[in-house]
Design an enzyme around this catalytic site. Structure first.
Site, PDB file in Angstrom:
ATOM      1  N   TYR B  91      46.671  67.207  51.433  1.00 48.65           N
ATOM      2  CA  TYR B  91      46.665  66.139  50.436  1.00 48.65           C
ATOM      3  C   TYR B  91      46.485  66.679  49.012  1.00 48.65           C
ATOM      4  CZ  TYR B  91      45.526  61.553  48.463  1.00 48.65           C
ATOM      5  OH  TYR B  91      45.521  60.402  47.728  1.00 48.65           O
ATOM      6  N   SER B 185      45.193  69.282  57.664  1.00 49.59           N
ATOM      7  CA  SER B 185      44.762  68.054  57.007  1.00 49.59           C
ATOM      8  C   SER B 185      45.945  67.072  56.912  1.00 49.59           C
ATOM      9  CB  SER B 185      44.172  68.380  55.627  1.00 49.59           C
ATOM     10  OG  SER B 185      43.456  67.275  55.134  1.00 49.59           O
ATOM     11  N   ASP B 271      33.058  68.723  59.513  1.00 49.22           N
ATOM     12  CA  ASP B 271      34.132  68.299  58.605  1.00 49.22           C
ATOM     13  C   ASP B 271      33.946  66.827  58.240  1.00 49.22           C
ATOM     14  OD1 ASP B 271      36.443  67.617  57.291  1.00 49.22           O
ATOM     15  OD2 ASP B 271      37.800  68.321  58.846  1.00 49.22           O
ATOM     16  N   HIS B 300      35.939  71.150  56.399  1.00 49.81           N
ATOM     17  CA  HIS B 300      37.360  70.830  56.395  1.00 49.81           C
ATOM     18  C   HIS B 300      38.257  72.069  56.275  1.00 49.81           C
ATOM     19  CE1 HIS B 300      40.627  68.104  56.420  1.00 49.81           C
ATOM     20  NE2 HIS B 300      41.016  68.367  55.213  1.00 49.81           N
TER      21      HIS B 300
END
Lengths: 320, 320, 320, 320, 320, 320
Positions: B91, B185, B271, B300
């Site tokens: 992202y 992700s 995470d 993460h």
């Protein structure tokens, strides 16, 4: 936001860092002592699964003969002698995994990525111990052994770095006359030390360099790792003068005065970690040919891949 | 600290996400509409200065024919057909600079790194516009067009991704039967969507995947980007039901139910961005052969280079 | 704490923002293009349950005829023509709910509270889409379409605002010669744009205005939304000059130079969001009669209800 | 993220708060003592410049006859008797400026907005002193006078609130049988106290109420103002039992048990300030007819204007 | 980082604080009024279990005769008269537990550690109430009673402090001619007030003193407790001038002008709570013999135990 | 807020920490090796200026004979043998200044406050070096030497602590049969280690002890210093099992199983640094007579001076 002086003042700024009378003697003796140990270079191929780049696990004798680890990466099956990049890492990081950092070898260079002893547990794992103990120190590496110039941590790190150049030069794949040193942040500070201690480098690339202008850098920012020193002195209130006396032997400002290789600095106007005045403190003293790239909207990440691309172009010209 | 259920409960956890009756029709129609446009693949060599890897600036027609940019990287002078990795980004990032991400090509694969439309201004610069407007939306991309499934941002992104596979398959250097998709992700979320929408993939690598299990992920963490949805619904209090109705068409949980390719997931117990229960929410529904690596002490960042090395080994086996 | 220059220096401060040679032509053409579309004003009564104030859901054609929503509030059963306040909202907000913001109508004025396209998902919900897409942009609205002055988001917003005045003037209940524009933060920035683009206004009330003095505001604060631009340029390092070239067409400093209506500014010395020097950057250029209220102990909330009360008194005098 | 129990458990949750045997006697005596002082209602018109709403600066005798300030707002020239809303403020705020909060009067009701003694210096300025001193206390109002139930700050506040109802009932413009009490956060907690202490109310609107379920609320959140109590007890470690003994006389849970008026609660599942279990702690004990609105994606802002609109509809039905 | 002016400028800095014409009359009257009450000194031995130090729970009549608590500590079985240290506490703290703060008595002095009325619930518990109420005030003590100099909280605190000296002088174990006052932060500010109001002190030790140079201290830092005043004025925007008019009667700068005892100040260059310029604002006005220790790497902790050791040495010389 | 299990579950909780088969052999060998060096106790009087307490700068041979510093404090001119408190410090601190921590000697005990090697640069300055180096480690001391149980930092610290008891017992002023060990946080963890390794102690006071229940403490909190281990393992992902294998030899849980002296624990329910379950993890295994004080509203400060007062009472009983 801009964290420091306006750029026009940065370009005029002069560090107040002192130049110890026996600076050169200290380093001459330090290096001489470590050079009594054989370089002991070992180069083991690593089975990485890569096809275009060969990676070697290299060990050499650093400070007082203590083993230091590095990755040597070259284009697959290269025999050399190649123009070579010796790179030092940022604070907290190590040489990381064998399959990382493929840029320089992919561009046709030999690439030696050197561990920083004891580090490499915050990011980019390292594999090199620091076998020396320390007096009371704060968390991190900035105050390890700060009680004397002999025991200070960076005495060992900078010696390792000088030995890394010598180890590189001992390799057949390396062209000893075409070595540049490069690094960001702590790696930039180590590069400046190497530039001040080693002759015959083809270039120096200190990016957003750390370890510069301690009288200012320890008082102008609350960011680590410079702040490690401040916290130490906040507790050991009686050691401030002595500590700065030690730090003068490890300040990029003083190494810059002794450098002669061509240098390409970078700095960023929004960098609270290595504020631009402390970079200009070294840059403005740098004795060799020099340029500096100023990134206005960046913090400590500096130019990132843009810096890499610029370096690729500079190297292409340099070694054309 | 562990941010979610204990691992034993994670392995039993089942998402409450609904499976819309016309999910398949929606996506069949969506893709059919975009496929009316020619793929329009253009591949331009980039002068990177690299010697072991060739990089091409690739453009293809994504959602409704709108141009999408990607980097195609292959071992220097490779002609193929090569086993190929199609990668999607996390992202906020874009395909970044041409000289970055050399791992997969250096390992002998064709590597297609695809822009995420509109993104690439937070890190890793992107070059692909998102020509569609939006109703009122919060900062970021999570609520762009959320007023309907037709206008929702990820309808375009997932279509771009399906078209990226088709574009890859149109290239001579690519072996159409040996394509894997990979991403971390958001890139993992996109990979899951591709796994649910595209047949004949050789493997799927959703790492710490995002865009999964919206009923839980929008209420179990305060971290962005999931929280973008929560902030939108905190303002537009009357839109919660409708928004979740839209999101069901874009949830990795629902794509997982439709996937058949072999998959290697990763997740991390610390995470907060993509909490492990939301990853297991998709994993536990995944219809194809599957494995999952659980990193206990990571956030993460997940497995990082360790995941890369594992993937290299898996690919070597897969394509042996 | 005071976040900027001392007040005496603020009063002397001159922005370095450039005045593009074709600034007036750009805006003349922009507005002319949009004016080719009919204003299309629609005014629907809203059943709010209020007894003293009538609220209407108003739609008009903004940029290139795209529909923009607003609330029109008037004292119950008022026929006009009334002195009128056209208000623009702060960043992230929309016109909010019909039953909010009753002050101005309760004071006997017509009050037009205009949506900011695309916004209204962070607070005070909005109902107006932004149908235009964008190149790669960061989260938020500051870099949407920043690749060119034609596509920049605020070109549409400012055109909407000019059309809002024209729409107001088309209403029977509004006295066209007694219109003031008012707004805080982004609403203040929009008010300045309107002041520079529309003739015949009775007054302008830019409170702690945003969108001013970009060369300074993008480098003097780390607060959003100015920082959105900095983060974009930190990633797209090569776009800084071009972006500032675009921003010059949207800077309150340049609109201030072209304004003629009487203006009442406010600013706050502890405002890190719209630092006072950037407000004075516009104020000191403002070409019409002007006053400024400086709140020493306030941040971005500025004068709050104290500003409202002062405005009530000023309006009473103005329209006495 | 959800900060508390799942909604299904919230609806079953029962507070552990004790019901002191002499709770009713304590409050009967407290109110009797203050009622020995004349109500001393004074109502002065304020020159606000508003045309549709009349605002009066009202003073009445609160706890032990000490003067309390409020704004009385009514539709312009209203004579009544009107259905009336008595509102109490959130923590830290006061009645604010005369020209704010026009909603209820604009909807045709009499609106009495009551200061909270001593407060009104954090937002929405207040004008009512708290003439009583205190033993050692932490910053804020939660531990002022906590050494005994007689000296505890909220004894005075709740008495003020009861007297506010009595003062309202003394006004001609107010219909004594059609009074509702309303407030958010602390205002909700005060509303609950009024609901437990005053007969004949037409309705109670405790929104995200504070001052509820102290055994749980002082241990389940680190947010102020509940945390003020925790910090006090962290210092005064020997006072925990005594302090909770005092707080039991001021807990919304205990007032709820004694209430009979119809009530409309609200709570928010992401509210760390007044966690939903503490609201349900009071709601589940509430002895009168009751409803509760649960906002899933909101924090302490709760329903905001959505709650206002719902209240307008409820009031219209109630007073139809 | 350094938070204020360079040290060279600090030494030249002059505060802009005004000297009210009736400052001396105000304090003369204030003290005279309180002196109409008997000192009422009570000294009760405490069973601490200590063997080398005797601790007494002392009460005396402070402002308007209101009781104030203190610990009196002396070497075991000491009869005196002893040189004596009267100490005041930092903001938020009280005299703490009887068994703490044994240094001064262990060094052979009488040590009177005085509560600050109402405080002692944030750390170091206090036992002294503040029986006076207040107009609307913010959390904390800085704006309690700020509506007038007569009601301002520190009028009571400083009177308590003057009475503490008088109470000390009434004790047999105390040598009235050998009393020094000492305190850090708020305790330093109180010490300065005492130095300006009491004759015949042997020394004053204001360490990192608070309550100095309000025109600057309320605008140069965002740290509490100075910021309490800023937040109050941010809400009560019309009270700034009046509040500063009140504060002038309580500013260490004005007390410093009236002091004659020998003083040893300390300050720290990284102290954001009591920035060094505000300390120098008082120091540079101090009318008696004076020295100042500047700690470069410390924040509000200042010299800590190093200051204690220096004070021990100074006292040994002073009372040799 | 409560950070861990409810108190009822805490009292039932059992740690999952393993008990290594050769735990006792490891420590027997470790201590035997260091005991080959002479204790080398040196005790130098310090000129502190104190009159009721004598302070001595003590040095003894710790791990492998390496010198360790401590302050020995006794009532002035005490000859002993005295009941004695041996205290260890919290993480980051050292023995601090000679004039601090006068409580225990003032209460008539001999007090030995022992440095923690290498520490004392974060607060309370230390004077003892740690002459041993380390493999790659993170900032702080938690991962120093964690590559093996032989090199792990706390092997040296715990050996120093055992030798501190032996050094104390060698002093005339100390009554060898009346020694208690005491410490908070890390000092509590060291106390537990001593309790498990040394016979004949009169009591153990582990307050909010650290270094307990590593399987849980490294995963239940994000607070340092436990988090240091988590960060290390986040980088060195392949070392988790090995690291926990090392830590089992240093876990308070395992020392508790071997202890026999009477113990008084404390813990706090709002302590995120040493969460109460990890304290109960050790407490519930503690093999000797035991009590635990649970502070409900405190964090890592635990009982503070209240704990000191309780300890004074316990000691008075114990040594009556």
């Amino acid at each position: 936001m801009f964290v420091d002086l306006p750029e026009s003042e940065l370009r005029q700024y002069r560090s107040s860092q002192a130049d110890p009378a026996d600076f050169d003697a200290f380093w001459r003796d330090t290096l001489a002592s470590s050079r009594r140990h054989a370089l002991g270079v070992a180069v083991e191929p690593v089975d990485t699964g890569l096809q275009t780049v060969d990676v070697f696990d290299m060990t050499f004798a650093g400070y007082e003969g203590q083993p230091v680890r590095a990755w040597l990466r070259v284009p697959h099956a290269a025999t050399g002698p190649l123009a070579t990049i010796v790179q030092f890492q940022g604070y907290g990081g190590g040489r990381a995994r064998a399959t990382e950092d493929l840029l320089w070898a992919s561009a046709g260079y030999a690439h030696l990525l050197v561990d920083t002893r004891g580090q490499g547990s915050t990011w980019g794992g390292g594999d090199t111990p620091d076998p020396e103990g320390s007096g009371p120190q704060g968390p991190g590496f900035m105050t390890r052994g700060i009680d004397s110039r002999e025991t200070y941590y960076y005495r060992r790190v900078f010696t390792d770095a000088v030995r890394a150049i010598e180890a590189a030069r001992s390799l057949e794949v390396v062209d000893s006359d075409r070595i540049v040193v490069l690094g960001g942040s702590q790696g930039g500070g180590i590069s400046l030390a190497v530039a001040g201690l080693v002759d015959g480098l083809a270039g120096v690339f200190p990016r957003v360099p750390f370890l510069c202008d301690f009288p200012r850098s320890t008082t102008i920012t609350d960011s680590d790792p410079y702040k490690e020193i401040g916290r130490f002195l906040a507790t050991h209130r009686h050691k401030a003068e002595a500590a700065h006396g030690v730090l003068a032997y490890f300040d990029g400002v003083n190494f810059a005065k002794r450098a002669s290789a061509r240098a390409w600095f970078t700095t960023a106007l929004m960098d609270p970690v290595c504020p631009p005045s402390t970079v200009f403190g070294a840059y403005n003293e740098y004795a060799g040919p020099k340029e500096i790239t100023v990134w206005p909207y960046n913090g400590h990440e500096g130019g990132g891949a843009y810096d890499d691309e610029a370096t690729l172009r500079i190297l292409a010209d340099l070694f054309a």
